[in-house]
Design an enzyme around this catalytic site. Structure first.
Site, short mmCIF file in Angstrom:
data_model
loop_
_atom_site.label_atom_id
_atom_site.label_comp_id
_atom_site.label_asym_id
_atom_site.label_seq_id
_atom_site.Cartn_x
_atom_site.Cartn_y
_atom_site.Cartn_z
N TRP A 101 -13.13 -4.71 0.93
CA TRP A 101 -12.36 -3.44 1.35
C TRP A 101 -12.29 -2.79 0.08
CZ3 TRP A 101 -6.58 -2.54 0.65
CH2 TRP A 101 -6.27 -1.44 1.55
N ASP A 116 -5.60 -11.83 0.10
CA ASP A 116 -4.91 -10.59 0.90
C ASP A 116 -5.16 -11.03 2.52
OD1 ASP A 116 -4.75 -8.15 2.33
OD2 ASP A 116 -6.27 -7.28 1.18
N LYS A 175 -1.19 -4.16 10.91
CA LYS A 175 -2.02 -4.38 11.97
C LYS A 175 -1.19 -5.45 13.10
CE LYS A 175 -4.72 -2.47 9.34
NZ LYS A 175 -5.78 -2.39 8.49
C1 LIG Z 1 -8.19 -6.14 3.75
C2 LIG Z 1 -6.92 -5.27 3.72
N1 LIG Z 1 -6.15 -5.35 2.86
C3 LIG Z 1 -5.02 -4.56 2.85
C4 LIG Z 1 -4.82 -3.64 3.81
C5 LIG Z 1 -3.67 -2.44 3.45
O1 LIG Z 1 -2.76 -2.64 4.52
P1 LIG Z 1 -1.60 -1.77 4.66
O2 LIG Z 1 -1.77 -0.60 5.52
O3 LIG Z 1 -0.69 -2.50 5.00
O4 LIG Z 1 -1.33 -1.29 3.32
C6 LIG Z 1 -5.73 -3.19 4.63
C7 LIG Z 1 -5.80 -2.19 5.48
O5 LIG Z 1 -6.70 -1.88 6.17
C8 LIG Z 1 -7.12 -3.90 4.69
O6 LIG Z 1 -8.04 -3.99 5.36
#
Ligand SMILES: Cc1ncc(COP(=O)(O)O)c(C=O)c1O
Length: 395
Positions: free
Chosen positions: A127, A208, A243
């Site tokens: 990511w 994560d 999500k």
């Molecule tokens: C792999 C990954 N980690 C963390 C997050 C972060 O999520 P949040 O919106 O809860 O900060 C995302 C969001 O797209 C993600 O795809």
């Protein structure tokens, strides 16, 4: 002083969304941004969330600050969701954070403060915000092999071998499921091998967990984490409820620690709280209260589980329809790998040139790397999408 600042480079994915918003074509399609969409193209408020909010609105008595680590009920319920019953309660601690991003940042700052020599290893690719967040906390980012050069197959041997380059005490950032951006996940047996390797080499996993429930199920998706626990490892887990609860804008996530003794976990969580106090001080209340209200209530939990299942099944249906429609359009390139990938994202294997043509000629927005958000696909627009992809692949 502010006049001397050059503009920062635009975020590549959010920049695409802005371009999409400006695009006047009525039949444009956005497969770039990472939010779930339903068959009508909406990112809906879940029914369980609406019901929980009604209860909260009626019963709320104060807007006073939360504790540094968030709501007590949230802190008790989330570790059960993430870990089930395989870890004794006293060996875990959870803090509520503003989204999964803040959980990652707090974890990174904890590491940087107390283990200044530790480097953090991210999957190649990962990511895009992982390296940003970790570097902002002062950590040195290294990369381990994850996908093969095409990006559509997992390179597990490469993964294990590349961790030989890590030093004892380094941290390894793993995606629990629905790897972003490739959609490639480890099998349970591979998690066991990885857990053993982490233990042998004294590496700390930071997992994560942004898509719990989007691959196979809420319990099934924690398989990897449970294998790490079974191997007797200490673990940091960054959960996001953006999500799976559709609570993107409410900013709710959690950092869960698993240690070998209750003394260790208590000391570690006190250091986590010290990190939070000097950062955002304490988390926002509303999103955490919604999650806690749902998880504390059997009926709301059942509604939530069904809603997560519906989102997961819709994504799977779109994967199947996409592959079948491309084949029906006579596309000879094999896209069947999409059926083995899981979660919202997949590497499509489309070249940058194809991605650019899709945007300029057809109003179809895909990230330059070829990553597509399968959850942005809809039955109603599938034909148009696949016709366009067939056309750009032909040339
Ligand atoms: C792999 C990954 N980690 C963390 C997050 C972060 O999520 P949040 O919106 O809860 O900060 C995302 C969001 O797209 C993600 O795809």
């Amino acid at each position: 002083m502010l006049e001397r600042l050059p503009p920062a480079p635009a975020d590549p994915i959010l920049g695409l969304s802005e371009a999409f918003a400006r695009d006047p074509r009525p039949d444009k399609i956005n497969l770039s941004v990472g939010v779930y969409q339903d068959e009508e193209g909406r990112t809906p408020v879940l029914e369980c969330v609406k019901r929980a909010q009604r209860r909260l609105l009626e019963g709320e008595e104060t807007k006073s600050y939360l504790a540094i680590d968030g709501l007590a009920s949230f802190r008790q319920l989330v570790p059960r969701l993430v870990l089930g019953h395989i870890v004794p309660v006293e060996l875990t601690a959870t803090v509520q954070t503003p989204g999964g991003t803040a959980a990652l940042r707090v974890a990174a700052e904890l590491i940087r403060r107390h283990f200044p020599d530790a480097r953090i290893w991210c999957s190649e690719p990962t990511w895009a915000n992982h390296p940003n967040v970790f570097q902002a906390a002062g950590l040195e980012v290294r990369y381990y092999t994850y996908a093969d050069p095409t990006g559509v197959m997992l390179d597990f041997d490469g993964l294990v071998c590349s961790l030989d380059r890590a030093r004892p005490g380094d941290v390894v950032c793993l995606h629990a499921c629905c790897h972003n951006p490739t959609g490639l996940d480890l099998e349970p047996g591979q998690w066991r091998v990885l857990a053993e390797r982490l233990r042998e080499r004294s590496l700390l996993p930071l997992v994560d967990f942004a898509y719990q429930g989007f691959a196979e199920g809420l319990v099934e998706d924690a398989t990897g984490i449970r294998e790490l626990v079974r191997a007797g490892l200490e673990i940091l887990i960054a959960s996001s409820f953006s999500k799976n609860f559709g609570l993107y804008a409410e900013r709710v996530g959690a950092l869960t620690l698993v240690a070998q003794t209750s003394e260790a976990v208590q000391a570690a969580v006190s250091q986590v709280k010290a990190v939070i106090r000097s950062n955002y001080s304490n988390p926002p209340k509303h999103g955490g209260a919604i999650v806690a209200t749902v998880l504390a209530d059997e009926e709301l939990t059942q509604i939530w589980e069904r809603e997560v299942e519906q989102m997961r099944e819709r994504i799977q249906r779109m994967r199947e329809l996409f592959v079948a429609t491309l084949a029906a359009k006579g596309v000879t390139k094999d896209f069947s790998f999409l059926l083995r990938q899981r979660g919202m994202f997949s590497y499509s294997g489309l070249s940058l040139a194809a991605v650019e043509r899709l945007r300029t000629e057809y109003g179809i927005y895909i990230v330059g790397s070829g990553r597509i958000n399968v959850a942005g696909m809809r039955t109603a627009t599938m034909d148009r999408l696949c016709t366009a992809i067939a056309a750009v692949l032909e040339n």
